[in-house]
Write an enzyme that holds these catalytic residues in place. Sequence first.
Site, mmCIF file in Angstrom:
data_model
loop_
_atom_site.group_PDB
_atom_site.id
_atom_site.type_symbol
_atom_site.label_atom_id
_atom_site.label_comp_id
_atom_site.label_asym_id
_atom_site.label_seq_id
_atom_site.Cartn_x
_atom_site.Cartn_y
_atom_site.Cartn_z
ATOM 1 N N LYS A 1 42.105 42.183 41.972
ATOM 2 C CA LYS A 1 42.072 42.357 43.480
ATOM 3 C C LYS A 1 43.166 42.673 44.187
ATOM 4 O O LYS A 1 43.302 43.899 44.636
ATOM 5 C CB LYS A 1 41.461 40.789 44.105
ATOM 6 C CG LYS A 1 40.067 40.682 43.770
ATOM 7 C CD LYS A 1 39.679 39.449 44.508
ATOM 8 C CE LYS A 1 40.372 38.002 44.317
ATOM 9 N NZ LYS A 1 40.448 37.500 42.830
ATOM 10 N N ARG B 1 35.703 33.777 51.015
ATOM 11 C CA ARG B 1 35.523 33.037 49.734
ATOM 12 C C ARG B 1 34.449 31.561 49.822
ATOM 13 O O ARG B 1 34.214 31.163 48.725
ATOM 14 C CB ARG B 1 36.900 32.314 49.303
ATOM 15 C CG ARG B 1 37.378 32.802 47.949
ATOM 16 C CD ARG B 1 38.813 32.638 48.030
ATOM 17 N NE ARG B 1 39.476 32.315 46.652
ATOM 18 C CZ ARG B 1 40.586 32.924 46.541
ATOM 19 N NH1 ARG B 1 41.045 34.005 47.110
ATOM 20 N NH2 ARG B 1 40.984 32.715 45.068
ATOM 21 N N ARG C 1 49.751 37.438 33.520
ATOM 22 C CA ARG C 1 50.386 38.009 34.650
ATOM 23 C C ARG C 1 51.689 37.404 34.846
ATOM 24 O O ARG C 1 52.102 36.391 34.703
ATOM 25 C CB ARG C 1 49.466 37.628 35.983
ATOM 26 C CG ARG C 1 49.990 38.037 37.349
ATOM 27 C CD ARG C 1 49.156 37.584 38.372
ATOM 28 N NE ARG C 1 48.380 36.512 38.045
ATOM 29 C CZ ARG C 1 47.252 36.133 38.885
ATOM 30 N NH1 ARG C 1 46.747 37.266 39.875
ATOM 31 N NH2 ARG C 1 46.665 35.276 38.936
ATOM 32 N N ARG D 1 53.103 32.745 38.113
ATOM 33 C CA ARG D 1 52.500 31.966 39.341
ATOM 34 C C ARG D 1 52.166 30.421 38.940
ATOM 35 O O ARG D 1 51.634 30.118 37.920
ATOM 36 C CB ARG D 1 51.365 32.614 39.931
ATOM 37 C CG ARG D 1 51.444 32.956 41.369
ATOM 38 C CD ARG D 1 50.119 33.796 41.692
ATOM 39 N NE ARG D 1 48.982 33.266 41.474
ATOM 40 C CZ ARG D 1 47.634 33.806 42.078
ATOM 41 N NH1 ARG D 1 47.948 35.229 42.362
ATOM 42 N NH2 ARG D 1 46.814 33.364 41.993
ATOM 43 N N ARG E 1 39.920 26.935 38.794
ATOM 44 C CA ARG E 1 39.799 28.117 39.792
ATOM 45 C C ARG E 1 38.756 28.899 39.845
ATOM 46 O O ARG E 1 37.956 29.460 40.560
ATOM 47 C CB ARG E 1 41.127 28.914 39.642
ATOM 48 C CG ARG E 1 42.372 28.383 40.327
ATOM 49 C CD ARG E 1 43.722 29.304 39.798
ATOM 50 N NE ARG E 1 43.709 30.755 40.091
ATOM 51 C CZ ARG E 1 44.343 31.419 39.414
ATOM 52 N NH1 ARG E 1 45.141 31.149 38.740
ATOM 53 N NH2 ARG E 1 44.357 32.774 39.934
HETATM 54 P P1 AP5 Z 1 45.537 40.660 40.101
HETATM 55 O O1 AP5 Z 1 45.472 42.026 40.431
HETATM 56 O O2 AP5 Z 1 46.728 39.731 40.157
HETATM 57 O O3 AP5 Z 1 44.187 39.683 40.246
HETATM 58 P P2 AP5 Z 1 43.353 39.241 41.376
HETATM 59 O O4 AP5 Z 1 42.184 39.426 41.429
HETATM 60 O O5 AP5 Z 1 44.401 39.344 42.462
HETATM 61 O O6 AP5 Z 1 43.877 37.645 40.761
HETATM 62 P P3 AP5 Z 1 44.279 36.479 41.446
HETATM 63 O O7 AP5 Z 1 44.404 35.542 40.436
HETATM 64 O O8 AP5 Z 1 45.440 36.480 42.558
HETATM 65 O O9 AP5 Z 1 43.256 35.868 42.356
HETATM 66 P P4 AP5 Z 1 42.757 34.753 42.778
HETATM 67 O O10 AP5 Z 1 41.568 34.951 43.680
HETATM 68 O O11 AP5 Z 1 42.692 33.504 42.090
HETATM 69 O O12 AP5 Z 1 44.144 34.042 43.751
HETATM 70 P P5 AP5 Z 1 44.391 34.089 45.061
HETATM 71 O O13 AP5 Z 1 46.146 34.437 45.504
HETATM 72 O O14 AP5 Z 1 43.865 34.833 46.059
HETATM 73 O O15 AP5 Z 1 45.418 40.830 38.301
HETATM 74 C C1 AP5 Z 1 45.559 39.897 37.429
HETATM 75 C C2 AP5 Z 1 46.566 40.447 36.220
HETATM 76 O O16 AP5 Z 1 45.521 41.240 35.425
HETATM 77 C C3 AP5 Z 1 47.966 40.913 36.591
HETATM 78 O O17 AP5 Z 1 48.663 40.710 35.631
HETATM 79 C C4 AP5 Z 1 47.249 42.491 36.561
HETATM 80 O O18 AP5 Z 1 48.547 43.255 36.261
HETATM 81 C C5 AP5 Z 1 46.254 42.522 35.573
HETATM 82 N N1 AP5 Z 1 45.205 43.695 35.666
HETATM 83 C C6 AP5 Z 1 44.562 44.064 36.853
HETATM 84 N N2 AP5 Z 1 43.489 44.864 36.695
HETATM 85 C C7 AP5 Z 1 43.799 45.168 35.297
HETATM 86 C C8 AP5 Z 1 43.055 46.072 34.573
HETATM 87 N N3 AP5 Z 1 41.896 46.740 35.298
HETATM 88 N N4 AP5 Z 1 43.128 46.186 33.297
HETATM 89 C C9 AP5 Z 1 44.383 45.407 32.852
HETATM 90 N N5 AP5 Z 1 44.899 44.797 33.473
HETATM 91 C C10 AP5 Z 1 44.602 44.317 34.672
HETATM 92 O O19 AP5 Z 1 44.299 32.552 45.750
HETATM 93 C C11 AP5 Z 1 45.137 31.534 45.130
HETATM 94 C C12 AP5 Z 1 44.658 30.288 45.616
HETATM 95 O O20 AP5 Z 1 44.950 30.383 47.158
HETATM 96 C C13 AP5 Z 1 43.367 29.832 45.629
HETATM 97 O O21 AP5 Z 1 43.261 29.190 44.101
HETATM 98 C C14 AP5 Z 1 43.329 28.927 46.508
HETATM 99 O O22 AP5 Z 1 43.808 27.618 46.636
HETATM 100 C C15 AP5 Z 1 44.026 29.541 47.668
HETATM 101 N N6 AP5 Z 1 43.379 30.628 48.669
HETATM 102 C C16 AP5 Z 1 43.452 32.124 48.488
HETATM 103 N N7 AP5 Z 1 42.454 32.470 49.670
HETATM 104 C C17 AP5 Z 1 41.664 31.439 49.815
HETATM 105 C C18 AP5 Z 1 40.699 31.612 50.687
HETATM 106 N N8 AP5 Z 1 40.007 32.605 51.196
HETATM 107 N N9 AP5 Z 1 39.762 30.334 51.020
HETATM 108 C C19 AP5 Z 1 40.576 28.996 50.601
HETATM 109 N N10 AP5 Z 1 41.509 29.132 49.726
HETATM 110 C C20 AP5 Z 1 42.191 30.146 49.449
#
Ligand code: AP5
Length: 233
Positions: free
Chosen positions: A22, A97, A143, A176, A187
């Site tokens: 994402k 979410r 990552r 991270r 997660r």
């Molecule tokens: P990346 O692009 O970083 O993936 P992502 O989908 O953004 O993954 P996240 O782990 O950041 O998502 P998340 O939803 O768990 O975390 P968030 O920060 O939102 O890609 C991942 C890796 O793969 C990278 O190394 C990239 O280079 C590689 N990659 C990408 N695309 C690729 C491809 N096509 N091919 C090969 N490699 C690829 O949330 C973190 C925490 O915050 C949550 O757990 C929660 O506690 C809190 N939080 C966030 N939002 C909310 C909400 N709305 N409500 C409540 N709590 C929330």
Amino acid sequence: MVQETSRDVGPVVLLGPPGAGKGTQAKRIMERYGIPQVSTGDLLRENVAQGTELGLAAKAVMARGELVSDDLVCNMVRERLMKPDSKRGYILDGFPRTAAQAGWLDALLEHELFDNSRPTRAWPIVIRLDVDYNLLLLRITGRRSCPSCGRIYNVHFQPPRIDEVCDVTGEKLVTRNDDRLEVIQPRLKAYQEQTRPVADYYQRTGRLISVNGDLPVDAVTEQIFRILEDHHA
Ligand code: AP5
């Protein structure tokens, strides 16, 4: 990449499990269309780093891989969307979410439909990145990111030119806090239990577009740009 800034885009909602890509794709949409990436994960991590009241409330919850409360997250998003850079549209990365967050967003957008001062009066384009479970694990554990410019790498798929060093800033890359093995399962569980129903809701209401997120980054971007172009045509 040529930037297209002549028209409004979105709002674009990016759904998908942890590690689906994402953040990676949101940055590309931002570069292409000149609209901001509103990542609730990044905003929360900034608050944690700055030790704000919100950050203090969120820190332990995030470290356990659970979701931060709907009230805190919705208020944070509301404040972010009031900034003038979101006037032409924005990308919601990691939001909504939960069912409550999706309902909150619908109410906000419905309200905007009646507000002529807001140009971004449209239902969101909801795109879900579908990725195989084993690939997700490799993406999460591999990552790395740059602590100053935020650029995302992956030791398996997008390694930096020099091991563990950012190509742009030369800074040492970091892992991270919630990418530790013991936090990954909670997660993924939170996604299955709380976020899947959100995708189901958008599907039932005919708004969900699924994309094959297993493909390499450029191929995923191509699918997303096509959707955004078709949506406008
Ligand atoms: P990346 O692009 O970083 O993936 P992502 O989908 O953004 O993954 P996240 O782990 O950041 O998502 P998340 O939803 O768990 O975390 P968030 O920060 O939102 O890609 C991942 C890796 O793969 C990278 O190394 C990239 O280079 C590689 N990659 C990408 N695309 C690729 C491809 N096509 N091919 C090969 N490699 C690829 O949330 C973190 C925490 O915050 C949550 O757990 C929660 O506690 C809190 N939080 C966030 N939002 C909310 C909400 N709305 N409500 C409540 N709590 C929330």
